[in-house]
Scaffold this motif. Structure first.
Motif, PDB file in Angstrom:
ATOM      1  N   ALA A  46      54.706  80.528  66.508  1.00 40.55           N
ATOM      2  CA  ALA A  46      55.848  80.745  65.560  1.00 40.55           C
ATOM      3  C   ALA A  46      57.001  81.233  66.267  1.00 40.55           C
ATOM      4  O   ALA A  46      56.814  81.978  67.210  1.00 40.55           O
ATOM      5  N   ARG A  47      58.328  81.278  65.754  1.00 44.32           N
ATOM      6  CA  ARG A  47      59.459  81.594  66.232  1.00 44.32           C
ATOM      7  C   ARG A  47      59.499  82.954  65.838  1.00 44.32           C
ATOM      8  O   ARG A  47      59.090  83.682  64.894  1.00 44.32           O
ATOM      9  N   PRO A  61      56.680  72.142  60.383  1.00 46.62           N
ATOM     10  CA  PRO A  61      55.821  72.553  61.890  1.00 46.62           C
ATOM     11  C   PRO A  61      55.225  71.257  62.493  1.00 46.62           C
ATOM     12  O   PRO A  61      54.542  70.727  61.989  1.00 46.62           O
ATOM     13  N   ASP A  83      64.682  77.326  63.159  1.00 49.94           N
ATOM     14  CA  ASP A  83      63.055  77.169  62.894  1.00 49.94           C
ATOM     15  C   ASP A  83      62.425  76.260  63.799  1.00 49.94           C
ATOM     16  O   ASP A  83      61.613  75.588  63.259  1.00 49.94           O
ATOM     17  N   THR A 137      58.694  74.733  63.855  1.00 49.99           N
ATOM     18  CA  THR A 137      57.726  76.013  64.381  1.00 49.99           C
ATOM     19  C   THR A 137      57.352  76.534  62.956  1.00 49.99           C
ATOM     20  O   THR A 137      58.100  76.449  62.220  1.00 49.99           O
ATOM     21  N   PRO A 138      56.033  77.009  62.947  1.00 52.59           N
ATOM     22  CA  PRO A 138      55.650  77.870  61.631  1.00 52.59           C
ATOM     23  C   PRO A 138      56.903  79.087  61.630  1.00 52.59           C
ATOM     24  O   PRO A 138      57.376  79.762  62.517  1.00 52.59           O
ATOM     25  N   PRO A 139      57.063  79.721  60.285  1.00 54.69           N
ATOM     26  CA  PRO A 139      57.949  80.777  60.320  1.00 54.69           C
ATOM     27  C   PRO A 139      57.033  82.097  61.064  1.00 54.69           C
ATOM     28  O   PRO A 139      56.047  82.202  60.942  1.00 54.69           O
ATOM     29  N   PRO A 140      58.088  83.208  61.269  1.00 58.50           N
ATOM     30  CA  PRO A 140      57.307  84.754  61.748  1.00 58.50           C
ATOM     31  C   PRO A 140      56.544  84.709  60.668  1.00 58.50           C
ATOM     32  O   PRO A 140      56.422  84.767  59.543  1.00 58.50           O
ATOM     33  N   ALA A 141      55.537  85.731  61.093  1.00 62.52           N
ATOM     34  CA  ALA A 141      54.242  86.258  60.317  1.00 62.52           C
ATOM     35  C   ALA A 141      55.090  87.091  59.062  1.00 62.52           C
ATOM     36  O   ALA A 141      54.520  87.115  57.906  1.00 62.52           O
ATOM     37  N   ASP A 144      55.876  84.827  56.581  1.00 61.23           N
ATOM     38  CA  ASP A 144      54.740  84.143  55.790  1.00 61.23           C
ATOM     39  C   ASP A 144      54.318  84.986  54.654  1.00 61.23           C
ATOM     40  O   ASP A 144      53.872  84.562  53.579  1.00 61.23           O
TER      41      ASP A 144
END
Length: 146
Positions: A46-47, A61, A83, A137-141, A144
């Protein structure tokens, strides 16, 4: 050939984590190979959250986009984050990669790994061409959880 790898510090500020000369090892007669950067997971990690505006690249992602970017003379992009994990090569010209820790002059042949951090691009009196491979990339936690 220099490789710049970006990241964020404990305060969430973007900076150059490492700057090294790329080593190209001879693998076989007439064949050399160097690895400036590699991930160990797919999709990439994640970024970071970023504080500058997000430019949504619309890349899921793990999905890849390869682009050529031309930056005109005396131009500057706004500070932003993406992202994506961006693997960029300066094809021609020079450009400043502007991070929270300051400007980093990049020259033809230099490699940059942008890990979704806050950044901007600034050229001088000459244009610059970049080759860019973007990997979603997945989003930051924190994103989420929203």
């Amino acid at each position: 050939m220099r490789t710049f790898i970006t990241g964020v510090d404990v305060d969430g500020k973007s900076y150059v984590v490492s700057q090294d000369e790329l080593t190209v090892d001879q693998v076989a007669p007439g064949f050399g190979m160097g690895i400036p950067y590699a991930t160990s997971t797919s999709p990439p990690p994640a970024r970071p959250a970023g504080s500058a505006p997000l430019i949504d690249q619309g890349i899921a992602p793990g999905v890849v986009r390869w682009m050529v970017v031309d930056l005109g003379p005396d131009s500057e992009t706004p500070l932003h984050h993406t992202d994506t994990l961006d693997l960029q090569t300066v094809v021609s010209g020079t450009v400043d990669l502007v991070l929270d820790d300051g400007a980093h002059r990049l020259e033809q042949g230099d490699l940059v790994v942008l890990t979704g951090v806050d950044h901007a691009w600034r050229t001088g009196s000459e244009p610059c061409r970049l080759s860019a491979v973007l990997i979603g990339t997945p989003p930051p936690a924190a994103e989420d959880a929203q």
